[in-house]
Scaffold this active site. Structure first.
Site, PDB file in Angstrom:
ATOM      1  N   GLU A   1      -6.648  -4.962   8.141  1.00 33.24           N
ATOM      2  CA  GLU A   1      -5.622  -4.024   8.338  1.00 33.24           C
ATOM      3  C   GLU A   1      -4.945  -4.195   9.853  1.00 33.24           C
ATOM      4  OE1 GLU A   1      -6.832   0.019   5.061  1.00 33.24           O
ATOM      5  OE2 GLU A   1      -7.370  -0.244   7.716  1.00 33.24           O
TER       6      GLU A   1
ATOM      7  N   GLU B   1       0.737  -1.660   0.426  1.00 35.47           N
ATOM      8  CA  GLU B   1      -0.244   0.452  -0.150  1.00 35.47           C
ATOM      9  C   GLU B   1       0.665   0.860  -0.350  1.00 35.47           C
ATOM     10  OE1 GLU B   1      -2.745   0.716   3.258  1.00 35.47           O
ATOM     11  OE2 GLU B   1      -3.587   2.126   2.694  1.00 35.47           O
TER      12      GLU B   1
ATOM     13  N   ASN C   1      -4.625   5.431  -2.456  1.00 30.57           N
ATOM     14  CA  ASN C   1      -5.140   6.100  -1.356  1.00 30.57           C
ATOM     15  C   ASN C   1      -5.785   7.191  -2.494  1.00 30.57           C
ATOM     16  OD1 ASN C   1      -6.048   4.259   1.121  1.00 30.57           O
ATOM     17  ND2 ASN C   1      -3.293   4.858   0.995  1.00 30.57           N
TER      18      ASN C   1
ATOM     19  N   ASP D   1     -11.966   0.483   1.315  1.00 27.74           N
ATOM     20  CA  ASP D   1     -11.198   0.584   1.916  1.00 27.74           C
ATOM     21  C   ASP D   1     -12.002   0.891   3.406  1.00 27.74           C
ATOM     22  OD1 ASP D   1      -8.600   0.771   3.667  1.00 27.74           O
ATOM     23  OD2 ASP D   1      -8.165   2.994   2.430  1.00 27.74           O
TER      24      ASP D   1
ATOM     25  N   GLU E   1      -7.452   2.388  -3.712  1.00 26.27           N
ATOM     26  CA  GLU E   1      -8.976   2.289  -2.817  1.00 26.27           C
ATOM     27  C   GLU E   1      -9.377   3.535  -2.158  1.00 26.27           C
ATOM     28  OE1 GLU E   1      -5.874   1.484   1.146  1.00 26.27           O
ATOM     29  OE2 GLU E   1      -5.167  -0.281  -0.065  1.00 26.27           O
TER      30      GLU E   1
END
Ligand code: C2E
Ligand code: MG
Ligand code: MG
Ligand code: MG
Length: 292
Positions: A238, A64, A119, A181, A151
């Site tokens: 996560e 990520e 993101n 997410d 995400e």
């Protein structure tokens, strides 16, 4: 005039409406905004990379991408300090693009099996050019669309669901994957799951960090995993911080995880070195769950 009197008295009943703390906060805020503009011009926003691993084998399957502000005086600054300010001043698009492009360039020569997840803020999902912008970054870096995961959070979908759906559809048409997410922290999660073509569901850290000691969090993670399995969408977990949590989520059948147990966010060079050495990240210890 009664209304006016009432207004006056309610005004005077309030505390001083501009105290020193607030003034200081405003100054700091505008300093950060100016700093962000300066940082954008000098490419001070850089990607950090957090490993994502297949839970059963410990194999790294992706990273990520997380923004860091490489500030010349303050050192590395975490996103909580600047993303909200960048969002408020319409700078988040430029900032994300700077970070994403640098990440794609860094990762372009990595093993093609390694995916990158980036993101996207809610305000970016109101930009009808978002998909085109991302496609241009991919072309510039020579990074295949199939290796990119975008995400988005559920809160992104509130502003304009139709526009969000259009943007998401163009991303998908390019071959880009889509992750939901921070799942579990928003509203009407199940409706969104059905209405948009997500390829991954990311279970929020808030459920995962307490999982070993809190049966309700464990039940939620297990239930979400079962649900996701039923609609054939893999989950990424996560915030795995220890062996016990790793063993538990692997036991629930979660496919992929990330968190400090596997590796904290690291620089691009560190990620490149990690992939080169592939020194294995931990695999689940059998029945690591504490008894009583
Ligand atoms: P997120 O996408 O939910 O990212 C995960 C956050 O959890 C990251 O914090 C990561 O460092 C942290 N984290 C991961 N594993 C663990 C763990 O085991 N324990 C704990 N305590 N924390 C863990 P970070 O880097 O501070 O990022 C915060 C948020 O900032 C991200 O949340 C994401 O929403 C946003 N963000 C980061 N980079 C970008 C960007 O380039 N663009 C946009 N629009 N947003 C970004
Ligand atoms: Mg952080
Ligand atoms: Mg994320
Ligand atoms: Mg998240």
């Amino acid at each position: 005039d009664i209304a006016l009197d009432r207004a006056k008295s309610s005004c005077s009943a309030r505390p001083v409406w501009f105290d020193e703390g607030m003034e200081r906060a405003l100054i700091v805020h505008s300093e950060i905004e100016q700093g962000i503009r300066y940082g954008l011009e000098h490419a001070h926003f850089i990607p950090y990379f957090e490993p994502q691993v297949e839970l059963l084998t410990g194999e790294i399957v992706g990273f990520e991408v997380l923004a860091r502000w490489d500030h010349p005086l303050s050192g590395l600054i975490e996103p909580d300090r600047f993303i909200p300010v960048a969002e408020e001043h319409g700078l988040i698009g430029r900032l994300s693009e700077q970070v994403i492009l640098a990440a794609l360039i860094q990762a372009a020569n990595w093993d093609p099996a390694i995916k990158l997840s980036v993101n996207i803020s809610p305000s970016q999902l109101t930009d009808s050019w978002l998909a085109q912008r991302i496609v241009r970054l991919l072309a510039e870096a020579g990074f295949p669309a199939e290796r990119l995961v975008v995400e988005i959070t559920e809160s992104s979908l509130f502003a304009d669901l139709d526009l969000a759906r259009t943007i998401v559809t163009s991303l998908k048409n390019q071959g880009i994957r889509l992750a939901l997410d921070d799942f579990g922290t928003g509203f009407s999660s199940l409706a969104h799951l059905r209405s948009l073509p997500f390829d991954v569901i990311k279970i929020d850290r808030s459920f995962v960090s307490k999982l070993v000691d809190d049966p309700e969090s464990a039940a939620i993670v297990r239930a979400v995993t079962t649900l996701a399995e039923a609609i054939r969408v893999p989950v990424t977990v996560e915030g795995i911080e220890d062996a016990a949590t790793h063993a538990a989520v692997a036991g629930f059948g979660c496919a992929v995880g990330q968190g400090w147990y596997f590796g904290k966010p690291m620089s691009g060079d560190q990620a490149t070195a990690l992939l080169r050495s592939r020194h294995s990240v931990p695999t689940p210890t059998v029945s690591a769950r504490r008894s009583g």
